[in-house]
Motif scaffolding. Structure first.
Motif, PDB file in Angstrom:
ATOM      1  N   GLY A 236       0.824  -1.203   0.000  1.00  0.00           N
ATOM      2  CA  GLY A 236       0.000   0.000   0.000  1.00  0.00           C
ATOM      3  C   GLY A 236       0.858   1.252   0.000  1.00  0.00           C
ATOM      4  O   GLY A 236       0.587   2.216  -0.728  1.00  0.00           O
ATOM      5  N   THR A 237       1.907   1.257   0.812  1.00  0.00           N
ATOM      6  CA  THR A 237       2.840   2.383   0.810  1.00  0.00           C
ATOM      7  C   THR A 237       3.516   2.517  -0.542  1.00  0.00           C
ATOM      8  O   THR A 237       3.625   3.617  -1.098  1.00  0.00           O
ATOM      9  CB  THR A 237       3.900   2.183   1.915  1.00  0.00           C
ATOM     10  N   ALA A 238       3.949   1.390  -1.101  1.00  0.00           N
ATOM     11  CA  ALA A 238       4.677   1.421  -2.374  1.00  0.00           C
ATOM     12  C   ALA A 238       3.812   1.960  -3.509  1.00  0.00           C
ATOM     13  O   ALA A 238       4.269   2.800  -4.305  1.00  0.00           O
ATOM     14  CB  ALA A 238       5.189   0.025  -2.705  1.00  0.00           C
ATOM     15  N   ILE A 239       2.555   1.501  -3.621  1.00  0.00           N
ATOM     16  CA  ILE A 239       1.707   1.977  -4.714  1.00  0.00           C
ATOM     17  C   ILE A 239       1.338   3.443  -4.512  1.00  0.00           C
ATOM     18  O   ILE A 239       1.148   4.192  -5.476  1.00  0.00           O
ATOM     19  CB  ILE A 239       0.448   1.092  -4.878  1.00  0.00           C
ATOM     20  N   SER A 240       1.289   3.898  -3.248  1.00  0.00           N
ATOM     21  CA  SER A 240       1.012   5.310  -2.980  1.00  0.00           C
ATOM     22  C   SER A 240       2.192   6.180  -3.393  1.00  0.00           C
ATOM     23  O   SER A 240       2.014   7.314  -3.864  1.00  0.00           O
ATOM     24  CB  SER A 240       0.685   5.518  -1.496  1.00  0.00           C
ATOM     25  N   VAL A 241       3.403   5.670  -3.225  1.00  0.00           N
ATOM     26  CA  VAL A 241       4.597   6.370  -3.725  1.00  0.00           C
ATOM     27  C   VAL A 241       4.559   6.417  -5.253  1.00  0.00           C
ATOM     28  O   VAL A 241       4.818   7.462  -5.870  1.00  0.00           O
ATOM     29  CB  VAL A 241       5.878   5.680  -3.229  1.00  0.00           C
ATOM     30  N   ALA A 242       4.232   5.294  -5.873  1.00  0.00           N
ATOM     31  CA  ALA A 242       4.139   5.252  -7.331  1.00  0.00           C
ATOM     32  C   ALA A 242       3.071   6.212  -7.845  1.00  0.00           C
ATOM     33  O   ALA A 242       3.230   6.837  -8.906  1.00  0.00           O
ATOM     34  CB  ALA A 242       3.837   3.830  -7.790  1.00  0.00           C
ATOM     35  N   ALA A 243       1.969   6.351  -7.096  1.00  0.00           N
ATOM     36  CA  ALA A 243       0.911   7.285  -7.483  1.00  0.00           C
ATOM     37  C   ALA A 243       1.440   8.717  -7.474  1.00  0.00           C
ATOM     38  O   ALA A 243       1.148   9.507  -8.386  1.00  0.00           O
ATOM     39  CB  ALA A 243      -0.275   7.149  -6.536  1.00  0.00           C
ATOM     40  N   ALA A 244       2.214   9.056  -6.451  1.00  0.00           N
ATOM     41  CA  ALA A 244       2.803  10.397  -6.396  1.00  0.00           C
ATOM     42  C   ALA A 244       3.727  10.625  -7.580  1.00  0.00           C
ATOM     43  O   ALA A 244       3.725  11.708  -8.193  1.00  0.00           O
ATOM     44  CB  ALA A 244       3.552  10.582  -5.078  1.00  0.00           C
ATOM     45  N   ALA A 245       4.535   9.619  -7.920  1.00  0.00           N
ATOM     46  CA  ALA A 245       5.449   9.744  -9.051  1.00  0.00           C
ATOM     47  C   ALA A 245       4.679   9.947 -10.354  1.00  0.00           C
ATOM     48  O   ALA A 245       5.068  10.772 -11.205  1.00  0.00           O
ATOM     49  CB  ALA A 245       6.334   8.504  -9.137  1.00  0.00           C
ATOM     50  N   ALA A 246       3.575   9.205 -10.528  1.00  0.00           N
ATOM     51  CA  ALA A 246       2.783   9.348 -11.744  1.00  0.00           C
ATOM     52  C   ALA A 246       2.170  10.739 -11.841  1.00  0.00           C
ATOM     53  O   ALA A 246       2.160  11.356 -12.921  1.00  0.00           O
ATOM     54  CB  ALA A 246       1.683   8.281 -11.770  1.00  0.00           C
ATOM     55  N   LEU A 247       1.675  11.254 -10.729  1.00  0.00           N
ATOM     56  CA  LEU A 247       1.097  12.599 -10.743  1.00  0.00           C
ATOM     57  C   LEU A 247       2.160  13.644 -11.057  1.00  0.00           C
ATOM     58  O   LEU A 247       1.907  14.616 -11.785  1.00  0.00           O
ATOM     59  CB  LEU A 247       0.417  12.897  -9.409  1.00  0.00           C
ATOM     60  N   ARG A 248       3.356  13.468 -10.509  1.00  0.00           N
ATOM     61  CA  ARG A 248       4.433  14.416 -10.830  1.00  0.00           C
ATOM     62  C   ARG A 248       4.758  14.385 -12.315  1.00  0.00           C
ATOM     63  O   ARG A 248       4.965  15.425 -12.945  1.00  0.00           O
ATOM     64  CB  ARG A 248       5.681  14.117 -10.001  1.00  0.00           C
ATOM     65  N   ASP A 249       4.782  13.182 -12.894  1.00  0.00           N
ATOM     66  CA  ASP A 249       5.026  13.061 -14.331  1.00  0.00           C
ATOM     67  C   ASP A 249       3.949  13.768 -15.141  1.00  0.00           C
ATOM     68  O   ASP A 249       4.197  14.239 -16.249  1.00  0.00           O
ATOM     69  CB  ASP A 249       5.071  11.582 -14.732  1.00  0.00           C
ATOM     70  N   MET A 250       2.743  13.848 -14.589  1.00  0.00           N
ATOM     71  CA  MET A 250       1.627  14.498 -15.272  1.00  0.00           C
ATOM     72  C   MET A 250       1.590  15.999 -15.017  1.00  0.00           C
ATOM     73  O   MET A 250       0.689  16.693 -15.484  1.00  0.00           O
ATOM     74  CB  MET A 250       0.318  13.851 -14.826  1.00  0.00           C
ATOM     75  N   GLY A 251       2.553  16.494 -14.219  1.00  0.00           N
ATOM     76  CA  GLY A 251       2.651  17.931 -13.990  1.00  0.00           C
ATOM     77  C   GLY A 251       1.982  18.433 -12.731  1.00  0.00           C
ATOM     78  O   GLY A 251       1.925  19.644 -12.505  1.00  0.00           O
ATOM     79  N   ALA A 252       1.486  17.521 -11.885  1.00  0.00           N
ATOM     80  CA  ALA A 252       0.805  17.947 -10.660  1.00  0.00           C
ATOM     81  C   ALA A 252       1.802  18.570  -9.685  1.00  0.00           C
ATOM     82  O   ALA A 252       2.965  18.167  -9.609  1.00  0.00           O
ATOM     83  CB  ALA A 252       0.102  16.761 -10.009  1.00  0.00           C
TER      84      ALA A 252
END
Length: 288
Positions: A236-252
């Motif tokens: 759960g922690t790992a996928i939440s980190v990956a979610a943050a990385a994906a949002l950063r890639d999208m410009g968030a």
């Protein structure tokens, strides 16, 4: 000002999403996000439109309400009108009159962002404080470390994997592959990604969906779940980190998530993933 209550209909949903997108800001409390409507698009545009109400002045949307189930309204307003007395009292009047078509009679829960005058107006009118929620935010100004999972962005060929993880995580059977295709066909999903996390044995162990509100604006993580057969390993922690990385890639500019304060395990998971809790938010409710 003359405030007009309206049902946007399917054709008006894009305008509602645009208003919500414009209201997202790192300096305002967590509020109804375009991704919330994007996720609800899985129900189909017609059902979603029937659950949305808007309040406008001279054609400008100044408040949006989404009936997320038969007895829960999620509402936010234009940030510059959060302390507007006329808007707060008009909303109260519309909530209390079933003929206005906003809320049914009886018990209702209401989600509103912190700092809204509407909360005080409702409490004065006899509504009650209700369930506490913990909003969390992760700043995305710096690169995000690797999550430790192999991450795949779900597409038509892997939608069945994505939805199977969700059903296992949440125990429901409604999020099927067919429903995912409805979700992905919605216009809000153009600014979203469904992520699947795999362990080193290539098992799909966790999944999440992230929603951008546009470059330089906070994005939303909703939902996140871990497969029931793979809990207790930090996925759960790992996928939440990956979610943050994906949002950063999208410009968030930041990643947002919210969970009931009673769910201490979820709060701990998000904190371990670098999401910092904000001031607790209390829903308000009206008795039957």
């Amino acid at each position: 000002m003359t405030i007009v209550l309206d049902e946007p209909g399917v054709d008006g949903l894009t305008g509602v999403v645009d208003a919500l997108r414009a209201w997202q800001d790192d300096h305002t409390p967590l509020q109804l996000h375009p991704g919330d409507l994007g996720w609800a698009w899985a129900l189909g545009a017609e059902r979603l439109a029937a659950s949305v109400r808007t309040w406008s002045v001279d054609g400008r949307i100044i408040a949006v309400g989404y009936l997320d189930g038969p007895d829960v309204l999620r509402l936010t307003t234009a940030p510059d009108l959060r302390q507007d007395d006329a808007l707060a009292r008009q909303l109260l009047a519309d909530f209390d009159d079933p003929e206005r078509g906003v809320l049914p009679p009886g018990e209702i829960g209401l989600e509103i962002p912190n700092g809204a005058l509407l909360r005080e107006v409702l409490l004065e009118a006899g509504w009650n404080p209700d369930e506490p929620w913990t909003p969390l935010r992760r700043d995305l100004s710096e690169p995000v470390k690797d999550s430790g999972l192999r991450i795949e962005v779900a597409g038509p060929q892997t939608a069945g994997v994505r939805t199977a993880v969700h059903r296992s995580a949440f125990g429901g059977q409604k999020f099927t592959e067919e429903v995912w295709h409805v979700l992905a066909a919605g216009p809000v999903y153009a600014d979203a990604r469904c992520l699947i996390g795999y362990d080193d044995q290539d098992n799909a162990v966790a999944a999440a969906t992230v929603w951008s509100a546009g470059p330089g604006k906070p994005g939303l993580l909703e939902p996140m779940g871990v497969h029931a057969d793979h809990r207790g390993h930090g996925y759960g922690t790992a996928i939440s980190v990956a979610a943050a990385a994906a949002l950063r890639d999208m410009g968030a500019s930041s990643a947002l998530v919210s969970t009931p304060s009673s769910n201490a395990a979820a709060v701990a998971t998000y904190r371990a993933a670098g999401y910092e809790p904000s001031a607790e938010r209390l829903d308000v409710s009206r008795a039957a």
